[in-house]
Design a protein around this motif. Structure first.
Motif, mmCIF file in Angstrom:
data_model
loop_
_atom_site.group_PDB
_atom_site.id
_atom_site.type_symbol
_atom_site.label_atom_id
_atom_site.label_comp_id
_atom_site.label_asym_id
_atom_site.label_seq_id
_atom_site.Cartn_x
_atom_site.Cartn_y
_atom_site.Cartn_z
ATOM 1 N N ASP A 58 -4.274 -5.926 -8.391
ATOM 2 C CA ASP A 58 -3.916 -4.931 -7.389
ATOM 3 C C ASP A 58 -4.227 -5.694 -5.937
ATOM 4 O O ASP A 58 -5.279 -5.834 -5.380
ATOM 5 C CB ASP A 58 -5.065 -3.768 -7.521
ATOM 6 C CG ASP A 58 -5.116 -2.864 -6.166
ATOM 7 O OD1 ASP A 58 -4.331 -2.908 -5.550
ATOM 8 O OD2 ASP A 58 -6.346 -2.130 -6.291
ATOM 9 N N GLN A 98 -4.864 -1.162 5.166
ATOM 10 C CA GLN A 98 -5.379 -0.232 4.451
ATOM 11 C C GLN A 98 -6.495 0.499 5.000
ATOM 12 O O GLN A 98 -6.573 1.710 4.740
ATOM 13 C CB GLN A 98 -5.804 -0.864 2.773
ATOM 14 C CG GLN A 98 -4.877 -1.654 2.255
ATOM 15 C CD GLN A 98 -3.651 -1.031 1.845
ATOM 16 O OE1 GLN A 98 -3.609 0.177 1.186
ATOM 17 N NE2 GLN A 98 -2.227 -1.519 2.073
ATOM 18 N N LYS A 104 -5.819 -12.951 4.528
ATOM 19 C CA LYS A 104 -6.465 -11.907 3.512
ATOM 20 C C LYS A 104 -6.448 -10.657 4.396
ATOM 21 O O LYS A 104 -6.244 -9.289 3.964
ATOM 22 C CB LYS A 104 -7.570 -12.409 2.835
ATOM 23 C CG LYS A 104 -7.202 -13.775 1.962
ATOM 24 C CD LYS A 104 -6.502 -13.081 0.581
ATOM 25 C CE LYS A 104 -6.367 -14.477 -0.474
ATOM 26 N NZ LYS A 104 -5.675 -14.168 -1.227
ATOM 27 N N LYS A 141 -3.407 -5.362 -3.022
ATOM 28 C CA LYS A 141 -4.162 -4.436 -1.594
ATOM 29 C C LYS A 141 -5.351 -3.842 -1.722
ATOM 30 O O LYS A 141 -5.633 -3.208 -0.852
ATOM 31 C CB LYS A 141 -2.817 -3.542 -1.436
ATOM 32 C CG LYS A 141 -1.492 -4.162 -1.156
ATOM 33 C CD LYS A 141 -0.426 -3.447 -0.612
ATOM 34 C CE LYS A 141 0.944 -4.086 -0.135
ATOM 35 N NZ LYS A 141 1.772 -3.198 0.011
ATOM 36 N N ASN A 142 -6.150 -4.010 -2.573
ATOM 37 C CA ASN A 142 -7.448 -3.331 -2.627
ATOM 38 C C ASN A 142 -8.357 -4.112 -1.281
ATOM 39 O O ASN A 142 -8.744 -5.213 -1.560
ATOM 40 C CB ASN A 142 -8.152 -3.807 -4.138
ATOM 41 C CG ASN A 142 -9.370 -2.945 -4.198
ATOM 42 O OD1 ASN A 142 -10.042 -2.814 -3.299
ATOM 43 N ND2 ASN A 142 -9.788 -2.533 -5.366
ATOM 44 N N VAL A 200 -4.038 -8.139 5.235
ATOM 45 C CA VAL A 200 -3.456 -7.218 4.518
ATOM 46 C C VAL A 200 -4.457 -5.958 4.417
ATOM 47 O O VAL A 200 -4.058 -4.926 4.396
ATOM 48 C CB VAL A 200 -3.603 -7.866 3.211
ATOM 49 C CG1 VAL A 200 -2.959 -6.842 1.991
ATOM 50 C CG2 VAL A 200 -2.514 -9.220 3.193
ATOM 51 N N ALA A 201 -5.777 -6.485 4.364
ATOM 52 C CA ALA A 201 -6.878 -5.280 4.348
ATOM 53 C C ALA A 201 -6.790 -4.457 5.568
ATOM 54 O O ALA A 201 -7.174 -3.156 5.256
ATOM 55 C CB ALA A 201 -8.317 -5.917 4.114
#
Length: 252
Positions: free
Chosen positions: A56, A89, A82, A58-59, A85-86
């Motif tokens: 996963d 979300q 990193k 994109k968690n 990306v977060a």
């Protein structure tokens, strides 16, 4: 339940058993990684978090934990990739903006660091670590009144974190409030024996002409410093530099 009881090792055993039945479950992998992180076993934590990210990618919770380990190893650029990306979300995560701010601080980009930390503080004004980090950045940029404000706020929210008192003491000494600086150092030393507390206290005392007291705290620093393992002793060249300079000045 084991986690709530802070029995992390027993919790990990139960989760590892669960993993046998569901080896590709990113939720379990992340949880095990976070528990290893709490135990200070960063390499094992990173294994499980990395494994979770393959299933996963994109968690946000996993990215935040993995990014913080990368950040601890001073690889700020990889951590920032990193976090990017977060951020897609969870754009309103105070912890995420706090970590991004400290990445910029590590890269000595202080204005960007303050901007990110202020955003984190806006999102979660009662998170003590954000105020503490803002205090650190302002102390580094010579904005001592602002540093004092943020360290005080941090101590009000979490009065049992000794490093806050040390940095508050350094800030107070920069603001020429010697008496309160000494009180803050004493409070930090009461809570924990740490070589950095003793070294900074000794420097402040020396700068204010208290040579005898400075010598006493410097000797205490040397004792604590000698008890550290080789890796910790050499981890911060600035400490060694200050130690040598102060030792010469005090004739110790």
């Amino acid at each position: 339940v084991y986690t709530l009881q802070e029995n992390y090792k027993a919790a990990i055993e139960v989760y590892l058993e669960a993993l046998e039945f569901s080896p590709e479950n990113p939720e379990i992998l992340t949880t095990i990684g976070l528990l290893y992180l709490r135990l200070g076993e960063n390499y094992r934590a990173f294994d499980f978090l990395g494994n979770s990210l393959t299933h996963d990618p994109k968690n946000p919770k996993t990215i935040l934990a993995a990014g913080s380990i990368i950040q601890d190893h001073s690889d700020m650029d990889v951590a920032l990739i990193k976090y990017r990306v977060a951020a897609v979300q969870t754009p309103n995560s105070a912890q995420l903006w706090n970590n991004i701010g400290m990445c910029f601080f590590g890269k000595q980009r202080y204005i960007a660091a303050i901007a990110c930390l202020k955003k984190a503080l806006y999102l979660d004004p009662f998170e003590w670590i954000i105020s503490y980090n803002l205090g650190l950045v302002h102390l580094n940029t010579g904005q001592y009144a602002s540093a004092f404000h943020f360290f005080s706020a941090s101590i009000n929210l979490k009065p049992d974190f000794p490093s806050s008192y040390m940095y508050l003491a350094i800030t107070l000494s920069k603001l020429d409030d010697f008496e309160n600086a000494c009180s803050a150092y004493e409070k930090a030393n009461e809570m924990e024996s740490d070589h950095l507390f003793e070294l900074n206290y000794s420097i402040t005392l020396y700068n204010n002409g208290e040579l005898e007291r400075s010598r006493h705290h410097f000797q205490e620093f040397q004792r604590l410093f000698a008890e550290l393992d080789e890796e910790n002793r050499n981890s911060d060249p600035e400490v060694i530099e200050q130690k040598n300079t102060l030792g010469v000045l005090l004739g110790v």
